[in-house]
Structure formats: structure tokens, C-alpha cells
Scaffold this active site. Structure first.
Site, PDB file in Angstrom:
ATOM      1  CB  SER A   1     -33.982 -73.284  74.217  1.00 49.06           C
ATOM      2  OG  SER A   1     -34.727 -74.123  73.364  1.00 49.06           O
TER       3      SER A   1
ATOM      4  CE1 TYR B   1     -38.558 -70.441  75.107  1.00 44.88           C
ATOM      5  CE2 TYR B   1     -38.047 -72.076  73.422  1.00 44.88           C
ATOM      6  CZ  TYR B   1     -38.000 -71.659  74.741  1.00 44.88           C
ATOM      7  OH  TYR B   1     -37.414 -72.455  75.691  1.00 44.88           O
TER       8      TYR B   1
HETATM    9  P1  NAP Z   1     -42.163 -74.636  83.399  1.00 42.37           P
HETATM   10  O1  NAP Z   1     -42.373 -75.956  84.075  1.00 42.37           O
HETATM   11  O2  NAP Z   1     -43.343 -73.952  82.787  1.00 42.37           O
HETATM   12  O3  NAP Z   1     -41.429 -73.663  84.419  1.00 42.37           O
HETATM   13  C1  NAP Z   1     -41.228 -72.298  84.107  1.00 42.37           C
HETATM   14  C2  NAP Z   1     -40.822 -71.564  85.372  1.00 42.37           C
HETATM   15  O4  NAP Z   1     -40.596 -70.182  85.028  1.00 42.37           O
HETATM   16  C3  NAP Z   1     -41.901 -71.608  86.443  1.00 42.37           C
HETATM   17  O5  NAP Z   1     -41.302 -71.888  87.687  1.00 42.37           O
HETATM   18  C4  NAP Z   1     -42.471 -70.199  86.422  1.00 42.37           C
HETATM   19  O6  NAP Z   1     -42.891 -69.812  87.736  1.00 42.37           O
HETATM   20  C5  NAP Z   1     -41.239 -69.383  86.009  1.00 42.37           C
HETATM   21  N1  NAP Z   1     -41.630 -68.068  85.497  1.00 42.37           N
HETATM   22  C6  NAP Z   1     -42.347 -67.765  84.393  1.00 42.37           C
HETATM   23  N2  NAP Z   1     -42.570 -66.449  84.316  1.00 42.37           N
HETATM   24  C7  NAP Z   1     -41.969 -65.900  85.420  1.00 42.37           C
HETATM   25  C8  NAP Z   1     -41.851 -64.577  85.918  1.00 42.37           C
HETATM   26  N3  NAP Z   1     -42.396 -63.526  85.282  1.00 42.37           N
HETATM   27  N4  NAP Z   1     -41.161 -64.384  87.064  1.00 42.37           N
HETATM   28  C9  NAP Z   1     -40.613 -65.425  87.730  1.00 42.37           C
HETATM   29  N5  NAP Z   1     -40.701 -66.698  87.315  1.00 42.37           N
HETATM   30  C10 NAP Z   1     -41.370 -66.924  86.172  1.00 42.37           C
HETATM   31  O7  NAP Z   1     -41.106 -74.792  82.198  1.00 42.37           O
HETATM   32  P2  NAP Z   1     -39.613 -75.403  82.147  1.00 42.37           P
HETATM   33  O8  NAP Z   1     -39.568 -76.290  80.978  1.00 42.37           O
HETATM   34  O9  NAP Z   1     -39.175 -75.905  83.460  1.00 42.37           O
HETATM   35  O10 NAP Z   1     -38.805 -74.077  81.742  1.00 42.37           O
HETATM   36  C11 NAP Z   1     -37.676 -73.618  82.449  1.00 42.37           C
HETATM   37  C12 NAP Z   1     -36.679 -73.004  81.479  1.00 42.37           C
HETATM   38  O11 NAP Z   1     -36.192 -74.002  80.588  1.00 42.37           O
HETATM   39  C13 NAP Z   1     -37.234 -71.887  80.594  1.00 42.37           C
HETATM   40  O12 NAP Z   1     -36.286 -70.848  80.480  1.00 42.37           O
HETATM   41  C14 NAP Z   1     -37.439 -72.570  79.251  1.00 42.37           C
HETATM   42  O13 NAP Z   1     -37.383 -71.659  78.180  1.00 42.37           O
HETATM   43  C15 NAP Z   1     -36.253 -73.517  79.263  1.00 42.37           C
HETATM   44  N6  NAP Z   1     -36.362 -74.649  78.337  1.00 42.37           N
HETATM   45  C16 NAP Z   1     -37.389 -75.545  78.447  1.00 42.37           C
HETATM   46  C17 NAP Z   1     -37.475 -76.596  77.546  1.00 42.37           C
HETATM   47  C18 NAP Z   1     -38.583 -77.618  77.584  1.00 42.37           C
HETATM   48  O14 NAP Z   1     -38.759 -78.361  76.606  1.00 42.37           O
HETATM   49  N7  NAP Z   1     -39.334 -77.713  78.641  1.00 42.37           N
HETATM   50  C19 NAP Z   1     -36.491 -76.738  76.550  1.00 42.37           C
HETATM   51  C20 NAP Z   1     -35.455 -75.822  76.480  1.00 42.37           C
HETATM   52  C21 NAP Z   1     -35.401 -74.789  77.384  1.00 42.37           C
HETATM   53  P3  NAP Z   1     -44.264 -69.041  88.078  1.00 42.37           P
HETATM   54  O15 NAP Z   1     -45.218 -69.302  86.946  1.00 42.37           O
HETATM   55  O16 NAP Z   1     -44.669 -69.634  89.383  1.00 42.37           O
HETATM   56  O17 NAP Z   1     -43.843 -67.597  88.184  1.00 42.37           O
END
Ligand code: NAP
Length: 245
Positions: free
Chosen positions: A132, A145
Site C-alpha cells: 500500500s 496499518y
Molecule cells: P476488501 O474488499 O475488504 O477485501 C479484503 C479481502 O481480504 C477479503 O476477500 C477478505 O475475505 C480477505 N481477508 C480478510 N481477513 C482475512 C483472513 N483472516 N483470512 C483470509 N482472508 C481474509 O479490501 P481490498 O481493498 O480489496 O483489500 C485487498 C488488499 O489490498 C489488502 O491487503 C489491502 O490492505 C490492500 N490495499 C487496499 C487499498 C484500498 O484502498 N482498498 C489500498 C492499498 C492496499 P473474507 O472477509 O471473506 O475472509
């Protein structure tokens, strides 16, 4: 050189039930990759192989990797995507309940999944992890975070050192604001606070990040894309976002 053809490769995507993970799994499948997706909400997975996975639970990870590799008949790609943030308050308002899951998923879970998957790579392996912009520059109200994503980047640098000379590529993709359920999780279901994060920004969409991941994966084999840093046009840093610009 032409982009590398991924057809027939086999991938694990963690956190494939939502957002960036779901879009990445779909993009990989469209490129002919056989994908095993994992998440706790297994009913939301749309991957060829769909298995329950809690990356904070060692036994769950071991079961998941064993079954995924068996059903895919091998492994070429790991996308460490599962991750979350909890809370957006100054650190003196932090709590054990908010801190522990962030490190357990974003750091320990990512390290564990990488360790378990590496032995299954043959003569072509690629680990992609979701970092990130928070892992490059701190912003206020994001200490835990930020620390977890700095750890992710450090881990990926260390892997590049340990696997130099072996047929394994290592990439960190570091996005800014992406419109997913991320803020819904961070604000514990507070829809108003979550919606405000993306209001007036023209934020990136999960497919934009899937594109970046596919770019790294499809470079010619002699090329390792170490890091991709990608932000919305209206975002200059983790904490600086131009709204309605
Ligand atoms: P999201 O829509 O909330 O998706 C998060 C995913 O992580 C879900 O599929 C969730 O699945 C899974 N997860 C959470 N806890 C878990 C666990 N204990 N075991 C297995 N799976 C787990 O958010 P997203 O934005 O797509 O995030 C994906 C990645 O991108 C993350 O690493 C986040 O830090 C990174 N990121 C996001 C952003 C942003 O602005 N959105 C920016 C930079 C980086 P379940 O809840 O079904 O387990």
C-alpha cells in the site's frame, strides 16, 4: 518482447471473496490461469477452486494450500492479497482488538502463506503481495496499518535477497485509494464514514490493481517488477487527496 502467456499457469489468490482479490482472480482466469481462491466467506468465492481460508490460522492455511495445490496439480503464482485496516484514530486511541487482527492478517498471515506455498513452485514461480502507499509513507490515524504495510514491503525486499538465483519472481503492488469494502471493514460497517472516503475522488477500482498485477506477471521471464506504486490521479500521498478536483 511479447507479454508472457499465462495460460495453463496455476495461482492461489488469498482474499478472493471481495475487492482487489476478486478482480485479480477474475483477471487471472480470463488470462487462462487456473485459480484457487481462499477467504473466510467461502460462499462469495467465484474461482475455479474455492476453499475456505483464514490466514490467521496456521491449520487453515496448511489445509488450504494442500488442497489447492492438489486440485490445481501444482502452483506457479501466489497473490498475497488478504488484508485489512481497523480504525482511523490517533494511536493513543488504539486498542488490542484493533491492532491484533491487522498484524495477524497483513503480516503473519502473509508470511505464513508465502512459506507454505514456496515449496510447491517448480521452475517458474511468482509471489505478488499487496502492499500500500501506507507502506511507503505514514499518514495520520493509520499507525497500525502503516506499520503492517511497511512490514510487507520489508518482507518482499528480504525475499528478493533470499531467492536471488532461483526461478522465483517477487513483486509488491502498492496502491493508494481503491474503492472496495476496505473502508467498510475499517469503519466496522459505518456506511457513511466508508462512503465519505471515496466521495468526490474518482478513486481507483479493483480492476485497475488487477491490471497492475497482470502487468508484473506477464513481463518476460528475465524481468522482475519489484514494486508498482499506483494512485488515483487525485491522490498525491496517503493522506493528501483532492476531492472534486
Ligand atoms: P476488501 O474488499 O475488504 O477485501 C479484503 C479481502 O481480504 C477479503 O476477500 C477478505 O475475505 C480477505 N481477508 C480478510 N481477513 C482475512 C483472513 N483472516 N483470512 C483470509 N482472508 C481474509 O479490501 P481490498 O481493498 O480489496 O483489500 C485487498 C488488499 O489490498 C489488502 O491487503 C489491502 O490492505 C490492500 N490495499 C487496499 C487499498 C484500498 O484502498 N482498498 C489500498 C492499498 C492496499 P473474507 O472477509 O471473506 O475472509
Amino acid at each position: 518482447m511479447p507479454p508472457l502467456d499465462l495460460a495453463g499457469k496455476r495461482a492461489i489468490v488469498t482474499g478472493a471473496s471481495s475487492g482487489i482479490g476478486r478482480a485479480t482472480a477474475a483477471a487471472l482466469a480470463a488470462a487462462g490461469v487456473h485459480v484457487a481462491g481462499g477467504a473466510r466467506r467461502v460462499e462469495r468465492l467465484e474461482t475455479q477452486v474455492a476453499l475456505e481460508l483464514d490466514v490467521t490460522d496456521a491449520a487453515s492455511c496448511e489445509r488450504f494450500v494442500a488442497e489447492a495445490v492438489e486440485r490445481l496439480e501444482g502452483l506457479d503464482i501466489l497473490v498475497n492479497n488478504a488484508g485489512l485496516a481497523l480504525g482511523r484514530a490517533p494511536f493513543d486511541e488504539s486498542s488490542e482488538e484493533d491492532e491484533a487482527p491487522v498484524f495477524a492478517v497483513n503480516v503473519a498471515g502473509l508470511v505464513r502463506m508465502t512459506r507454505l506455498c514456496l515449496p510447491h513452485f517448480g521452475d517458474w514461480g511468482h509471489v505478488v503481495s499487496m502492499g500500500s502507499v501506507a507502506g511507503r509513507q505514514a499518514y495520520e490515524g493509520g499507525a497500525t496499518y502503516v506499520a503492517s504495510k511497511f512490514a510487507e514491503r520489508g518482507f518482499m525486499y528480504a525475499l528478493r535477497e533470499d531467492f536471488l538465483g532461483r526461478p522465483i519472481r517477487i513483486t509488491s503492488v502498492d496502491p493508494g485509494l481503491v474503492e472496495t469494502d476496505f473502508s467498510r471493514v475499517r469503519f466496522k460497517g459505518d456506511e457513511e464514514k466508508a462512503a465519505a472516503v471515496y466521495r468526490g475522488v474518482d478513486a481507483m477500482q479493483p480492476e485497475d490493481i488487477a491490471d497492475c498485477i497482470l502487468f508484473a506477471l506477464t513481463r518476460p521471464w528475465h524481468v522482475n517488477v519489484d514494486e508498482i506504486v499506483v494512485k488515483a490521479r487525485n491522490q498525491s500521498s496517503g493522506g493528501r487527496i483532492l476531492r472534486d478536483g
